[in-house]
Design an enzyme around this catalytic site. Structure first.
Site, short mmCIF file in Angstrom:
data_model
loop_
_atom_site.label_atom_id
_atom_site.label_comp_id
_atom_site.label_asym_id
_atom_site.label_seq_id
_atom_site.Cartn_x
_atom_site.Cartn_y
_atom_site.Cartn_z
N GLU A 58 -6.35 -3.03 12.25
CA GLU A 58 -6.04 -3.86 11.06
C GLU A 58 -7.10 -4.92 10.85
O GLU A 58 -7.43 -5.26 9.71
CB GLU A 58 -4.66 -4.51 11.20
CG GLU A 58 -3.50 -3.56 11.48
CD GLU A 58 -3.44 -2.39 10.52
OE1 GLU A 58 -3.91 -2.51 9.37
OE2 GLU A 58 -2.92 -1.33 10.93
N GLY B 47 2.95 1.52 11.16
CA GLY B 47 2.72 0.78 12.39
C GLY B 47 2.36 -0.66 12.04
O GLY B 47 2.94 -1.61 12.55
N ALA B 48 1.40 -0.80 11.11
CA ALA B 48 0.98 -2.13 10.66
C ALA B 48 0.22 -1.99 9.36
O ALA B 48 -0.21 -0.89 9.00
CB ALA B 48 0.12 -2.80 11.71
N MET B 49 0.04 -3.13 8.67
CA MET B 49 -0.61 -3.12 7.36
C MET B 49 -1.59 -4.28 7.26
O MET B 49 -1.22 -5.42 7.56
CB MET B 49 0.46 -3.19 6.26
CG MET B 49 -0.09 -3.33 4.87
SD MET B 49 -1.05 -1.86 4.38
CE MET B 49 -2.19 -2.60 3.21
N ASN C 41 -2.86 -6.32 5.12
CA ASN C 41 -2.91 -7.29 4.03
C ASN C 41 -3.96 -8.37 4.34
O ASN C 41 -4.04 -8.84 5.47
CB ASN C 41 -1.56 -7.99 3.87
CG ASN C 41 -0.43 -7.00 3.82
OD1 ASN C 41 -0.45 -6.07 3.04
ND2 ASN C 41 0.57 -7.19 4.68
N HIS D 75 -10.11 -3.54 9.22
CA HIS D 75 -9.87 -3.41 7.77
C HIS D 75 -10.18 -4.69 7.01
O HIS D 75 -10.36 -4.64 5.79
CB HIS D 75 -8.39 -3.10 7.52
CG HIS D 75 -8.02 -1.65 7.58
ND1 HIS D 75 -8.75 -0.67 6.95
CD2 HIS D 75 -6.97 -1.02 8.15
CE1 HIS D 75 -8.15 0.50 7.14
NE2 HIS D 75 -7.08 0.32 7.88
N GLU E 109 -9.61 4.26 6.23
CA GLU E 109 -8.87 4.67 7.43
C GLU E 109 -9.75 5.33 8.49
O GLU E 109 -9.55 5.13 9.68
CB GLU E 109 -7.70 5.57 7.04
CG GLU E 109 -6.68 4.89 6.12
CD GLU E 109 -6.13 3.58 6.68
OE1 GLU E 109 -6.36 3.28 7.86
OE2 GLU E 109 -5.48 2.85 5.91
N GLU F 201 0.85 -1.18 0.00
CA GLU F 201 0.00 0.00 0.00
C GLU F 201 0.89 1.24 0.00
O GLU F 201 1.81 1.31 0.80
CB GLU F 201 -0.93 0.05 1.21
CG GLU F 201 -2.00 1.11 1.04
CD GLU F 201 -2.99 1.17 2.22
OE1 GLU F 201 -2.64 0.75 3.33
OE2 GLU F 201 -4.09 1.67 2.00
ZN LIG Z 1 -5.52 1.62 8.50
#
Ligand SMILES: [Zn+2]
Length: 874
Positions: free
Chosen positions: A319, A282-284, A286, A322, A341, A148
């Protein structure tokens, strides 16, 4: 994605871009070719930092074509064939570096309908923390992905836009000592094809966007658990895997919560969460393979600070939210990033509120809203929905507006509709767009149909319109039944802007009004002028329009109303409501509408504030006044006043935790310690902190983990070379990432110039990872005694420091941190420096920093006398 240090800047040299960049819009791919499925096989060589790719994309053509354009960058094409209409043809690939695309051309047109593109290629495992990149720890190498927003194209040629959803089947050939983690479940693991290697294949993913594809290769080890029949793993390098216990429990409970909240159960069969040694964000999120910065995921369950545990939970909740909002349903284009977001930032608080009520998530949400409104009061803010086209523009849109303002607007609508009705609307939206894409309009259409309320009238005025509303509220009882008079204008921190702003703002604001005599009722107020009747026959003493603190607006009450409210603040107002009252008052002071004396008087009434969130808002303002609005002449008296305000609370709490302390008290203690030092300059506290830290570092006596960072900061501020050496050694020998960060970031608090210089020099060494550099330097810029030296050092060492500072999204972190300057000379210098040292993704953030400094300069000259006068009356 959850930001910490924000993600990095585009590697496009700006000068080249000036000469060769095509118009921004041209970067979008044509829509005549759509991908259906990718078969991807990677052969990864960690030692050579390279990979070979073998890719088949099943596509569909809307019309016959000889030329197919897709995204690819830093990729070497070896062989390309396109098969369609019964014919297989060799294709030539022409790369365009400016648009990051490749045009594949064949001699005879491929007919409309289904076709296959087959590409053999090679690529590099870069060191830029984006695309498919190399990470190192403990003498070993790891290959991981961060795609991303626009970096899947660095790992495989792709239709790399969120609306081109497809299914993906992955295979990875890797060293036999390593394992691999990807979006799908592991299907097979076979030795070969060469000695010393094995090949892992993964199950086909559901339809998803290319930016959500994930791979991690290395000697990762995992803790295993499950929730709602979904297997969950927390993975890390072997030495750190045991630090995943907190995260495993959190992930299990959060999944249960979401399966209850959403009508669609967790859609992806398994969930892996992987801590990566070098990670920019911080984090993703996926799909089914969340990747993480170590410090945000791993902590020792026996000794973690409350803030640490809370961060692990909240980033995981973000996350995992998401997986539905972002992964299952994805915004059509990046101009609606807030749908991802804003939603995840709003949603992350719900499972935490359910599992840990003592964390007071409604106060946390209130702090987020304050942060958003402070930024949104600048002339250089943007609307939630803003046009973005280039990778740098997309990058720059991962900001407070997308996250915190997006979340605040969601929260306002939820507060207006009630939890259940809003939840129904969210589920209507998800069911309608599952495995597809959606826009802002789709979102408010769904909430409107589920609620029967005019959300499609309210939301566009906050999503498409820039800025934050200011409601001037008065009470009238002299003509008929009691009513509120409400005038609405756009609120600016810069008073001059309010005079020159064009156009009539048109917010449709949900107001939830309570009075001294009645409970809350909600209504929608529109237009610049409105009279709102009150649900009471007699004239109340006061009326408050932001019940529950759900509103995204500032309020200026008439002085009479404010005075009438004051005695009831402790008894009739909740913590989030108290937060909005002091937050609004500070905003009005910053805008020059109220005097800082009004704020200090209000603050003086908060002597018994025991909510850590409310105290945090207050303490940051007290420190601002200390740092910018006092002079050498007035500072001692101001510090004395702060000691009289905060000292009793400190004496009540002490430096050591008591077994009876709940989590909010543990967090409050840390804030009280910081405030008493930074704004109160308390000499007794400094002595106590140095002694306590010394005991901790020599292993003689522990400090409660939640207070340890604050204590280390106080000790460092009053510390010498010897303490610097001990802290640096402690950082380097720490066994957990959070312990390491506690000592590392304390290095920025020293005041002794020689020690400051040593700390800055450390930033240029390989011992400080690139991912940590912008956060580390920010700690120095936040320190008034080190600020000038730090900026001089950054400029002087830019060739070495610049690439490290900007790599991990540090360009945004750095630009924001420079907003701590408050003088015209530094402002001009910052502007001048970045004229020749461009930060493409942070250009708006830099404008905002310049504006913040201007506002601070104006406030300093306008309000310093008021502080002096107010202190004289004490
Ligand atoms: Zn996010």
């Amino acid at each position: 994605m959850r930001l910490l240090g924000r993600r990095g800047l585009r590697a496009l040299p700006w000068i080249l871009c000036l000469l060769a960049c095509t118009p921004a819009g041209a970067q979008r791919l044509p829509t005549t070719v759509t991908p259906q499925h990718y078969d991807l096989a990677f052969d990864v060589d960690l030692d050579a930092a390279r990979f070979q790719g073998d890719e088949t994309i099943k596509i569909s053509l809307a019309e016959p074509s000889r030329r197919i354009v897709l995204h690819a960058t830093d990729i070497q094409f070896r062989e390309v064939t396109i098969s369609g209409g019964g014919l297989e043809q060799k294709a030539t690939a022409v790369l365009n570096a400016a648009t990051q695309t490749a045009a594949l051309t064949v001699s005879r047109a491929v007919p409309a309908g289904a076709a296959d593109i087959h590409i053999r290629y090679s690529g590099i495992l870069n060191d830029q923390l984006r695309g498919f990149y190399l990470s190192k720890a403990n003498g070993r190498s790891y290959a991981v992905t961060q795609f991303e927003s626009t970096d899947a194209r660095r790992a495989f040629p792709s239709f790399d836009e969120p609306a081109f959803k497809a299914t993906f089947s992955l295979a990875l050939t890797i060293d036999e000592r390593d394992t691999a983690i990807a979006n799908g479940r592991l299907l097979s693991d076979t030795p070969g094809p060469r000695p010393g290697r094995h090949t892992l294949t993964f199950s086909e993913t559901p339809k998803m966007s290319s930016y959500l594809v994930a791979m991690a290769v290395g000697d990762f080890k995992c803790l295993e658990g499950s929730s709602e029949s979904v297997p969950i793993r927390i993975c890390a390098t072997p030495d750190k895997v045991e630090l995943g216990r907190i995260a495993l429990e959190a992930a299990e409970r959060i999944l249960t919560f979401y399966n209850g909240y959403y009508t669609i159960k967790y859609p992806f069969k398994k969930l892996d969460v992987v801590a990566v040694p070098d990670f920019a964000a911080g984090a993703m999120e996926n799909t089914a393979a969340i990747f993480y910065r170590e410090a945000d995921l791993l902590a020792d369950s026996k000794s973690a600070a409350v803030s640490n545990v809370q961060r692990i939970w909240s980033v995981l909740a973000h996350e995992m939210a998401h997986q539905w909002f972002g992964d299952l349903v994805t915004m059509k284009w990046w101009d609606d990033l807030w749908l991802n977001e804003g939603f995840a930032t709003w949603m992350e608080k719900r499972p935490l509120a359910a599992a840990k009520p003592e964390w007071k998530m409604d106060v946390e949400a209130g702090l987020d809203t304050q942060k958003a409104m402070n930024l949104d009061s600048l002339a250089s803010t943007r609307a939630i929905h803003s046009t973005v086209e280039t990778p740098a523009e997309i990058e720059g849109s991962f900001d407070t507006i997308a996250y915190e303002k997006g979340a605040a607007v969601m929260r306002m609508i939820e507060g207006y509709l009630g939890d259940e009705v809003f939840r129904n609307g969210v589920n209507v939206y998800l069911e309608h767009h599952a495995y597809g894409n959606a826009t802002s309009e789709d979102f408010w259409t769904a909430i409107t149909s589920a609620s029967g309320k005019p959300i499609d009238r309210i939301l566009p005025t906050f999503v498409n319109q820039v800025g934050v509303p200011l409601l001037n509220v008065g009470l009238r009882c002299d003509e008929g039944p009691p009513q509120l008079t409400v005038t609405t204008e756009r609120f600016f921190t810069d008073p001059a802007m309010a005079k020159v702003a064009r156009g009539t703002p048109n917010w449709q604001v949900p107001l939830c009004i309570k009075t001294s005599d009645s409970a809350a009722h909600c209504d929608v107020s529109g237009g610049p002028l409105a009279n709102v009747p009150l649900a009471t026959a007699t004239c109340p003493r006061w009326a408050f329009v932001n019940t529950g603190a759900y509103g995204y607006f500032r309020t200026a009450y008439t002085p009479a109303l404010l005075r009438a409210m004051a005695p009831d603040i402790a008894s009739r107002f909740t913590e989030p409501e108290r937060l909005t009252i002091i937050g609004d008052e500070w905003a009005l002071v910053r805008a020059g509408r109220h005097s800082v004396a009004d704020y200090l008087t209000l603050a003086a009434g908060f002597t018994k504030e025991h909510s850590s969130g409310v105290f945090e808002e207050l303490s940051s303002r007290l420190t601002f006044i200390h740092d910018y609005l006092t002079t050498n002449a007035t500072r001692p008296k101001y510090e004395q006043w702060v000691r009289s305000l905060v000292g009793p609370l400190y004496r009540e709490l002490g430096i050591n935790a008591s077994p009876a302390d709940d989590d909010d008290t543990l967090a409050l203690r840390a804030d009280v310690i910081r405030t008493l030092d930074l704004s109160g300059n308390d000499p007794a506290l400094a002595t106590e902190a140095r002694a306590a830290l010394s005991q901790l570092l020599s292993g003689k006596a522990p400090i409660d983990a939640s207070a340890a960072a604050a204590v280390a900061g106080v000790a460092a501020r009053h510390g010498n070379q010897e303490l610097f050496d001990r802290l640096l050694a402690a950082a380097q020998h720490a066994t957990s990432p959070s312990e390491r960060n506690r000592y590392l970031f304390a290095l920025g608090a020293f005041e002794d110039p020689t020690v400051v210089d040593r700390g800055l020099n450390f930033a240029t060494t390989a011992d400080l990872r690139s991912q940590d550099t912008s956060l580390y330097v920010r700690a120095f810029l936040n320190n008034p005694a080190a600020r000038d030296r730090t900026w001089a050092f950054v400029k002087q060492h830019w060739p070495v420091l610049g690439p490290k500072l900007t790599i991990a999204g540090g360009d945004l972190t750095l630009a924001e941190a420079l907003g701590s300057f408050c003088d015209a000379r530094s402002r001009d210098d910052i502007r001048e420096f970045f004229r020749t040292h461009k930060l493409p993704a942070a250009s708006r953030a830099l404008d905002q920093t310049i504006e913040r400094i201007n506002n601070c300069v104006a406030m300093k000259s306008g309000q310093s006398d008021a502080v002096a006068t107010w202190l004289e009356t004490r």
